[in-house]
Design a protein around this motif. Sequence first.
Motif, PDB file in Angstrom:
ATOM      1  N   UNK A 174       0.763  -1.269   0.111  1.00 26.05           N
ATOM      2  CA  UNK A 174      -0.033  -0.003  -0.095  1.00 26.05           C
ATOM      3  C   UNK A 174       0.733   1.229  -0.044  1.00 26.05           C
ATOM      4  N   UNK A 175       0.351   2.408  -0.417  1.00 25.78           N
ATOM      5  CA  UNK A 175       1.227   3.530  -0.565  1.00 25.78           C
ATOM      6  C   UNK A 175       0.290   4.478   0.226  1.00 25.78           C
ATOM      7  N   UNK A 176       0.901   4.589   1.491  1.00 29.51           N
ATOM      8  CA  UNK A 176       0.405   5.514   2.449  1.00 29.51           C
ATOM      9  C   UNK A 176       0.515   7.019   2.194  1.00 29.51           C
ATOM     10  N   UNK A 177      -0.551   7.926   2.245  1.00 27.66           N
ATOM     11  CA  UNK A 177      -0.530   9.222   1.895  1.00 27.66           C
ATOM     12  C   UNK A 177      -0.626   9.896   3.160  1.00 27.66           C
ATOM     13  N   UNK A 178       0.187  10.542   3.880  1.00 28.25           N
ATOM     14  CA  UNK A 178      -0.075  11.288   5.392  1.00 28.25           C
ATOM     15  C   UNK A 178      -0.040  12.743   4.950  1.00 28.25           C
ATOM     16  N   UNK A 179      -1.144  13.441   5.017  1.00 24.57           N
ATOM     17  CA  UNK A 179      -1.368  14.783   4.908  1.00 24.57           C
ATOM     18  C   UNK A 179      -1.366  15.656   6.258  1.00 24.57           C
ATOM     19  N   UNK A 180      -0.402  16.659   6.249  1.00 20.89           N
ATOM     20  CA  UNK A 180      -0.078  17.496   7.236  1.00 20.89           C
ATOM     21  C   UNK A 180      -1.296  18.570   6.653  1.00 20.89           C
ATOM     22  N   UNK A 181      -2.520  18.583   6.911  1.00 20.09           N
ATOM     23  CA  UNK A 181      -3.423  19.591   6.211  1.00 20.09           C
ATOM     24  C   UNK A 181      -2.956  21.183   7.080  1.00 20.09           C
ATOM     25  N   UNK A 182      -2.654  21.201   8.326  1.00 18.11           N
ATOM     26  CA  UNK A 182      -2.659  22.376   8.702  1.00 18.11           C
ATOM     27  C   UNK A 182      -1.441  23.275   8.225  1.00 18.11           C
ATOM     28  N   UNK A 183      -0.221  22.310   7.915  1.00 19.74           N
ATOM     29  CA  UNK A 183       0.991  22.886   7.237  1.00 19.74           C
ATOM     30  C   UNK A 183       0.651  23.500   5.914  1.00 19.74           C
ATOM     31  N   UNK A 184      -0.088  22.617   5.089  1.00 23.89           N
ATOM     32  CA  UNK A 184      -0.129  23.240   3.856  1.00 23.89           C
ATOM     33  C   UNK A 184      -1.131  24.285   3.665  1.00 23.89           C
ATOM     34  N   UNK A 185      -2.168  24.507   4.411  1.00 19.17           N
ATOM     35  CA  UNK A 185      -2.998  25.436   4.543  1.00 19.17           C
ATOM     36  C   UNK A 185      -2.344  26.701   5.118  1.00 19.17           C
ATOM     37  N   UNK A 186      -1.443  26.511   5.964  1.00 21.78           N
ATOM     38  CA  UNK A 186      -0.723  27.789   6.693  1.00 21.78           C
ATOM     39  C   UNK A 186       0.304  28.297   5.453  1.00 21.78           C
ATOM     40  N   UNK A 187       0.941  27.443   4.740  1.00 19.59           N
ATOM     41  CA  UNK A 187       1.871  27.680   3.724  1.00 19.59           C
ATOM     42  C   UNK A 187       1.219  28.319   2.516  1.00 19.59           C
ATOM     43  N   UNK A 188      -0.026  27.807   2.152  1.00 22.73           N
ATOM     44  CA  UNK A 188      -0.588  28.352   1.210  1.00 22.73           C
ATOM     45  C   UNK A 188      -1.326  29.681   1.442  1.00 22.73           C
ATOM     46  N   UNK A 189      -1.795  30.049   2.502  1.00 21.24           N
ATOM     47  CA  UNK A 189      -2.309  31.188   3.138  1.00 21.24           C
ATOM     48  C   UNK A 189      -1.178  32.221   3.535  1.00 21.24           C
ATOM     49  N   UNK A 190      -0.202  32.077   4.165  1.00 20.32           N
ATOM     50  CA  UNK A 190       0.601  32.902   4.530  1.00 20.32           C
ATOM     51  C   UNK A 190       1.701  33.117   3.598  1.00 20.32           C
ATOM     52  N   UNK A 191       2.235  32.207   3.030  1.00 20.81           N
ATOM     53  CA  UNK A 191       3.366  32.460   1.983  1.00 20.81           C
ATOM     54  C   UNK A 191       2.948  32.343   0.743  1.00 20.81           C
ATOM     55  N   UNK A 192       1.955  32.070   0.136  1.00 16.03           N
ATOM     56  CA  UNK A 192       1.533  32.067  -1.379  1.00 16.03           C
ATOM     57  C   UNK A 192       0.478  33.295  -1.603  1.00 16.03           C
ATOM     58  N   UNK A 193      -0.531  33.106  -0.896  1.00 18.94           N
ATOM     59  CA  UNK A 193      -1.585  33.870  -0.752  1.00 18.94           C
ATOM     60  C   UNK A 193      -1.795  35.176  -0.428  1.00 18.94           C
ATOM     61  N   UNK A 194      -0.905  35.121   0.871  1.00 22.10           N
ATOM     62  CA  UNK A 194      -1.164  36.434   1.906  1.00 22.10           C
ATOM     63  C   UNK A 194      -2.440  36.525   2.629  1.00 22.10           C
ATOM     64  N   UNK A 195      -3.112  35.640   2.430  1.00 22.31           N
ATOM     65  CA  UNK A 195      -4.276  35.550   3.312  1.00 22.31           C
ATOM     66  C   UNK A 195      -4.999  34.305   3.344  1.00 22.31           C
ATOM     67  N   UNK A 196      -6.203  34.068   4.139  1.00 17.53           N
ATOM     68  CA  UNK A 196      -6.812  32.647   4.318  1.00 17.53           C
ATOM     69  C   UNK A 196      -7.281  32.327   3.005  1.00 17.53           C
ATOM     70  N   UNK A 197      -6.950  31.175   2.509  1.00 16.10           N
ATOM     71  CA  UNK A 197      -7.322  30.628   1.460  1.00 16.10           C
ATOM     72  C   UNK A 197      -8.785  30.395   1.297  1.00 16.10           C
ATOM     73  N   UNK A 198      -9.262  30.696  -0.022  1.00  9.65           N
ATOM     74  CA  UNK A 198     -11.035  30.418  -0.364  1.00  9.65           C
ATOM     75  C   UNK A 198     -10.850  29.203  -0.415  1.00  9.65           C
ATOM     76  N   UNK A 199     -12.022  28.436  -0.413  1.00 12.19           N
ATOM     77  CA  UNK A 199     -12.439  26.959  -0.718  1.00 12.19           C
ATOM     78  C   UNK A 199     -11.930  26.504  -1.798  1.00 12.19           C
ATOM     79  N   UNK A 200     -12.091  27.372  -3.121  1.00 10.92           N
ATOM     80  CA  UNK A 200     -11.926  26.966  -4.207  1.00 10.92           C
ATOM     81  C   UNK A 200     -10.276  27.049  -4.722  1.00 10.92           C
ATOM     82  N   UNK A 201      -9.394  27.543  -3.699  1.00  7.09           N
ATOM     83  CA  UNK A 201      -8.099  27.755  -3.784  1.00  7.09           C
ATOM     84  C   UNK A 201      -7.312  26.710  -3.175  1.00  7.09           C
TER      85      UNK A 201
END
Length: 183
Positions: free
Chosen positions: A3-30
């Motif tokens: 099996x290939x286990x996919x372990x998702x650190x959702x908080x980390x991805x969301x924080x990077x997306x919001x803080x480092x890429x978008x500069x704001x909280x991501x919208x659901x479609x983003x």
Amino acid sequence: MSTSYLLVDGENIDATLGNSILGRRPHPEERPRWDRLLSFVQDTWGNPAKGLFFLNASSGLPMSFVQALRALGYTPVPLSGPAEEKIVDIAIQRTLDALAEREDDVMLVSHDGDFLASVEPLLDGTRRVGLVAFEEFRNSGFTDLVHRGMEFYDLEHDTRAFNSTLPRMRIIPIEEFDPAQFL
């Protein structure tokens, strides 16, 4: 077949997306299309994928999100603990440590260097180990693991997990350069 286990650190991805890429909280479609990530793992490594999505549920369980994850084929892992502890990181580290006792492949979705010590023992030559992240934000300690077999995948460009192009500055390999993107 493993099996290939996919372990998702959702908080980390969301924080990077919001803080480092978008500069704001991501919208659901983003946000990433998590189902595409599971498909990516299966297609890339040719094994059935089991997605574990780790959530800090200390202040309550986001039931609509949990139900959506289940519908996409993920197993939500809701956690609680003291505010001063990184409970999602602790759970992912423990899961990585437990996977060292198995022969399954492992793909981690995070930028966090806190996982380096738990990822290293997995690079034993008997399994595939990968990291999915925004390349420019992943912890540099993971780069040192390439010579031991670590595989890297860009969350946007390799997995195609987003519906629209993110405002990122990316170094473009010459074989991928398309001048039309700049004209």
